[in-house]
Write a protein that holds these residues in place. Structure first.
Motif, PDB file in Angstrom:
ATOM      1  N   LEU A  52      49.775  42.279  46.621  1.00 58.06           N
ATOM      2  CA  LEU A  52      48.344  42.340  46.908  1.00 58.06           C
ATOM      3  C   LEU A  52      47.558  42.452  45.610  1.00 58.06           C
ATOM      4  O   LEU A  52      47.996  43.092  44.655  1.00 58.06           O
ATOM      5  N   VAL A  53      46.378  41.830  45.617  1.00 57.67           N
ATOM      6  CA  VAL A  53      45.461  41.905  44.483  1.00 57.67           C
ATOM      7  C   VAL A  53      44.078  42.240  45.026  1.00 57.67           C
ATOM      8  O   VAL A  53      43.623  41.629  46.005  1.00 57.67           O
ATOM      9  N   GLY A  54      43.414  43.210  44.417  1.00 58.58           N
ATOM     10  CA  GLY A  54      42.061  43.538  44.839  1.00 58.58           C
ATOM     11  C   GLY A  54      41.076  42.453  44.448  1.00 58.58           C
ATOM     12  O   GLY A  54      41.255  41.759  43.435  1.00 58.58           O
ATOM     13  N   LEU A  55      40.019  42.291  45.238  1.00 60.09           N
ATOM     14  CA  LEU A  55      38.978  41.296  44.962  1.00 60.09           C
ATOM     15  C   LEU A  55      37.623  41.986  45.102  1.00 60.09           C
ATOM     16  O   LEU A  55      37.155  42.224  46.214  1.00 60.09           O
ATOM     17  N   ARG A  56      37.036  42.332  43.958  1.00 58.89           N
ATOM     18  CA  ARG A  56      35.753  43.050  43.979  1.00 58.89           C
ATOM     19  C   ARG A  56      34.656  42.116  43.460  1.00 58.89           C
ATOM     20  O   ARG A  56      34.411  41.994  42.268  1.00 58.89           O
ATOM     21  N   THR A  57      34.007  41.448  44.391  1.00 60.55           N
ATOM     22  CA  THR A  57      32.930  40.519  44.072  1.00 60.55           C
ATOM     23  C   THR A  57      31.835  40.646  45.120  1.00 60.55           C
ATOM     24  O   THR A  57      32.061  41.154  46.212  1.00 60.55           O
TER      25      THR A  57
END
Length: 491
Positions: free
Chosen positions: A51-56
């Motif tokens: 998993l990779v976080g996506l903060r946009t």
């Protein structure tokens, strides 16, 4: 999912994929941007399969981030930067992501940053995990739902009552932390259509939204019914024709019947077909489809018409694990290709809600929704509501226990409870009733304090100090009596 997009990009590289505030990005450029993100993840040593976080913010960067993470072989965990810092921190910590695809303030450029968490502590997820979206949790903390690429493909393949194509223009109205966005983005980009990003200000300003819909020629609009009501009110005051609109898709709340009837009377979108789609994150966005016929809404119904299950799903109505006959309310169990993998890192809760049953066609996993419905004589479903403490408000599923836990943590609060109330204008709103430990705190102070730990949609708008919370004879909170007290005060 990324393969479906890349096929479309190869077929029409110069077609516009995303329109973000008038800045257009072609399919070819979006694919290029996504590959750059995948390359940055590889350069950062991010292992595939996790998993990779996506903060946009909502926009083309979010879409490119999703694609880039998928191209690297990982699933994305959306972190809305508008959420309070404690909420963002919980999602990042609970999901145990080692890296984030972050949007740089001011420039909007994406970069990969490390969270400091070791890959040794990462959660194991299926290899084809598409995303983990966090929903409200009854224990005071949100929980992550693991959704696979196969689930999303099943959803898109199952929407057979629609005809989507390259000429369609889809609104991207909802936060990518809300799974309605999955439908808005990938319904468009896997059928060759265009995604139009709805700016933050237009999501709360019906006038700006009307101008965007008309100016961009939106053909597919997804709306929570209460927000649709504001849109209709604006159109009553300012009748702007919407000739391009082909579909209005409702989800997240029961249909706003008065708004639908006013919409019909206005006649501003003569081509538009209204659809009501029941669904929740755990079954991948949508589970049913019902073409909304305004004249049908005029007749008395026990609940909201939600139609029939999509082709890739089955819905069973059970009480005490046994099917109920038509006309009798039962809890909705959903089985089939849309059922998610489970809750991230919560095997016990997964076992409670994702249950294995044999209802006559062999054992399979069913998701126990907690929602109640009944089957009508013609085989369609009417949604009746919930029998627990979970509510839906403006499309967001909210566990009242989570809001109550935050309320009770505030200084000066001895006891607290939260209910869904109706304002004098007929709009739903969260109402917080509390017993102060001394003098009642100022309402603005409470609202500000809760806004620092909860997302905006979970902050109550009504506050009611009481000498004691009402209880049932068994000593439990009497929510019905509390709701009545709040209604008397608000009204």
């Amino acid at each position: 999912m990324e393969e479906l997009f890349l096929r479309m990009a190869a077929a029409q590289p110069e077609a516009v994929a995303v329109d973000d505030r008038g800045h257009t990005t072609t399919y070819a450029r979006l694919a290029e941007d996504a590959r750059a993100i995948a390359g940055a993840l590889a350069d950062a040593g991010v292992p595939g399969g996790g998993l990779v976080g996506l903060r946009t913010h909502r926009g083309v960067s979010a879409v490119a981030g999703m694609l880039g993470i998928w191209m690297h072989g990982c699933g994305y965990v959306p972190v809305d930067p508008r959420y309070p810092a404690p909420r963002q921190d919980h999602i990042i910590t609970d999901s145990a992501v080692g890296h984030l695809v972050d949007e740089e303030p001011g420039t909007g450029r994406l970069s990969v940053t490390a969270t400091g968490r070791s890959a040794a502590h990462a959660h194991e997820v299926p290899e084809d995990t598409a995303y983990v979206i966090y929903t409200s949790g009854s224990t005071g903390q949100p929980k992550g739902v693991v959704v696979r690429h196969a689930n999303v493909r099943a959803l898109l393949d199952g929407c057979t009552s629609y005809t989507f194509g390259p000429d369609d223009v889809w609104s991207f109205f909802h936060s990518h932390s809300f799974d309605f966005s999955v439908w808005e983005i990938w319904g468009a980009l896997t059928s060759g259509g265009r995604v139009v990003v709805v700016p933050d200000e237009a999501t709360t300003d019906p006038s700006a939204l009307v101008d965007l819909l008309a100016g961009r020629g939106v053909t597919v609009l997804s709306q929570v019914p209460s927000v649709f009501g504001y849109l209709v009110n604006e159109l009553v005051e300012r009748p702007v024709p919407l000739p391009a609109l082909r579909y209005v898709v409702f989800g997240g709340e029961p249909v706003n019947v008065p708004a639908v009837l006013r919409w019909q009377d206005l006649g501003l979108a003569p081509r538009a077909e209204l659809h009501n789609m029941y669904g929740i994150t755990e079954i991948t966005v949508h589970a049913t489809d019902k073409v909304v016929v305004p004249d049908e809404l005029r007749r008395h119904m026990m609940g909201t018409p939600i139609g029939r299950a999509l082709p890739h799903l089955r819905i069973a109505l059970l009480e005490d694990s046994r099917p109920v006959p038509p006309g009798v309310p039962g809890e909705m169990y959903v089985g089939g290709g849309g059922v998610a993998h489970g809750y991230l890192g919560r095997p016990e809760l997964t076992g409670q809600r994702f249950v294995r049953l044999d209802l006559g066609d062999g054992p399979r996993v069913w998701y126990r929704t907690g929602d109640y419905a009944l089957e009508t004589d013609d085989g369609e479903l009417e949604y009746l509501g919930r029998r627990d403490d979970q509510v839906k408000l403006r499309g967001f599923r909210i566990e009242l226990g989570e809001v109550e836990a935050a309320l009770r943590e505030l200084p000066g609060i001895r006891e607290g409870a939260v209910v869904l109330a109706e304002t004098p204008g007929g709009e739903p709103a969260l109402a917080a009733a509390y017993v102060p430990a001394g003098p009642a705190p100022d309402e603005d102070v409470l609202r500000k304090a809760l806004g620092e730990v909860l997302p905006r949609h979970m902050v109550p708008s009504v506050y009611l100090p009481l000498s004691a919370l009402p209880l049932t004879l068994s000593g439990k909170l009497d929510r019905a009596a509390l709701a009545a007290s709040v209604a008397d005060t608000v009204g």
